[in-house]
Design an enzyme around this catalytic site. Structure first.
Site, PDB file in Angstrom:
ATOM      1  N   LYS A   8     -59.750  15.752  91.785  1.00  0.00           N
ATOM      2  CA  LYS A   8     -58.669  15.614  92.761  1.00  0.00           C
ATOM      3  C   LYS A   8     -58.331  14.143  92.952  1.00  0.00           C
ATOM      4  O   LYS A   8     -59.140  13.236  92.736  1.00  0.00           O
ATOM      5  CB  LYS A   8     -59.030  16.263  94.100  1.00  0.00           C
ATOM      6  CG  LYS A   8     -60.226  15.644  94.843  1.00  0.00           C
ATOM      7  CD  LYS A   8     -59.898  14.426  95.688  1.00  0.00           C
ATOM      8  CE  LYS A   8     -61.128  13.875  96.387  1.00  0.00           C
ATOM      9  NZ  LYS A   8     -60.908  12.519  96.954  1.00  0.00           N
ATOM     10  N   ASP A 135     -64.627  18.311 100.667  1.00  0.00           N
ATOM     11  CA  ASP A 135     -63.701  18.463  99.544  1.00  0.00           C
ATOM     12  C   ASP A 135     -63.881  19.774  98.794  1.00  0.00           C
ATOM     13  O   ASP A 135     -63.054  20.112  97.938  1.00  0.00           O
ATOM     14  CB  ASP A 135     -63.873  17.304  98.551  1.00  0.00           C
ATOM     15  CG  ASP A 135     -63.403  15.969  99.110  1.00  0.00           C
ATOM     16  OD1 ASP A 135     -62.570  15.977 100.040  1.00  0.00           O
ATOM     17  OD2 ASP A 135     -63.870  14.927  98.616  1.00  0.00           O
TER      18      ASP A 135
END
Length: 317
Positions: A8, A135
């Site tokens: 990401k 996350d």
């Protein structure tokens, strides 16, 4: 069962004050980019892990490994006595601000859910992911999403465009807690007044329109000054990318990987070439990428057969 999970980038990471639980309130735009770790889960009596690939020696192979923790949590919550041997092929930079550990945890959740025939569904796996790290829910989700709270609460964001990115890893890693602590020190030094985090409409609009130039101008990371203080060499890397013509440049998450937005694939290839000539490794990835995906359900008898069937999709210069 073999699963790939993407890295990401935080296109915008707005960091608010410290909460009562010790976490910072954040608002962030998560963007999954097609640089993927691969995890193979095989039936076993216990939960074990091995790590191969790029920077494998930096990843723990004991019970602290996030993928092992994910598989153990899944088994506990599902009420099953099952084991697995997890083989992780690292491609995402380790401790690079790209959530490589979270990607491995997400891959473990998806792989073991299939391996153990639990079929819990993505929403249930996202809920489990929130217990493992801020996350991990997005690592299960993929695509583009607005993260709030400590990053674990997700709202999908629309985009009609594929964006090209060039990622430049740095030597060594940065500890996320250390970067947040340095951010707090900088704010104390400068007399920062606590304000709720916010994401600018310009960035959301650029994503929705597929406007790469506008998106590049809107990229921002509140942790970047702290990462640059802890690793001053990153400033030169960012400057090199800007001089090479990147549409936008920022430190990814807590760093130290730097992310550069390109206009298209040809522009990304030119950036990779320029970085290589400057002595940097550069990885080209596109996105938004889907979340974890099963690429082998056990039909391939060995690693060579699997690699032949599923060659790497991401280029490395």
């Amino acid at each position: 069962m073999t699963v790939e999970a993407p890295a990401k980038i935080n296109l915008r990471l707005a960091v608010g004050p410290v909460r009562a639980d010790g976490y910072h309130e954040v608002l962030t735009v998560y963007f999954a980019v097609g640089i993927r770790d691969r995890l193979r889960a095989s039936a076993a009596d216990d939960l074990t892990v091995e790590v191969v690939g790029r920077q494998a020696e930096l990843v723990p192979v004991d019970s602290s490994n996030l993928a092992v923790r994910a598989a153990r949590l899944l088994a506990e919550r599902a009420g099953v006595r099952a084991g697995a041997h997890l083989r992780i092929d690292k491609r995402i930079p380790v401790a690079g601000g790209m959530a490589g550990g979270s990607a491995d945890a997400a891959a473990a959740l998806v792989a073991c859910d299939r391996l153990w025939n639990l079929n819990l569904g993505r929403d249930a796996l996202i809920e489990l992911g929130a217990e493992l790290g801020s996350d991990v829910p997005f690592a299960v989700h993929g695509g583009v999403a607005l993260g709030s709270g400590r990053g674990e609460r997700l709202d999908p964001l629309p985009t009609r465009h594929v964006f090209d990115w060039v990622l430049v890893p740095a030597e060594g890693g940065l500890s996320t807690p250390a970067v947040y602590a340095e951010c707090d020190r900088i704010r104390e030094e400068t007399g920062w007044e606590p304000v709720p985090p916010r994401v600018e409409e310009e960035l959301i609009g650029a994503l929705e329109r597929g406007d790469a130039a506008a998106l590049g101008r809107a990229l921002a990371n509140d942790l970047q000054p702290a990462a640059l203080r802890l690793n001053p060499a990153l400033e030169a890397t960012l400057r090199t990318g800007r001089e090479l013509g990147a549409l936008g440049a920022l430190v990814s998450g807590s760093g130290p990987t730097c992310a550069f937005l390109a206009a298209d694939g040809a522009h990304a290839a030119a950036l990779c070439k320029g970085f290589a000539e400057a002595g940097h490794t550069a990885i080209h990835g596109t996105g938004p990428a889907p979340g974890p995906r099963v690429v082998d359900d056990g039909r391939y008898p060995d690693e060579a057969a699997w690699c032949a069937a599923f060659p790497a999709a991401d280029s490395l210069t």
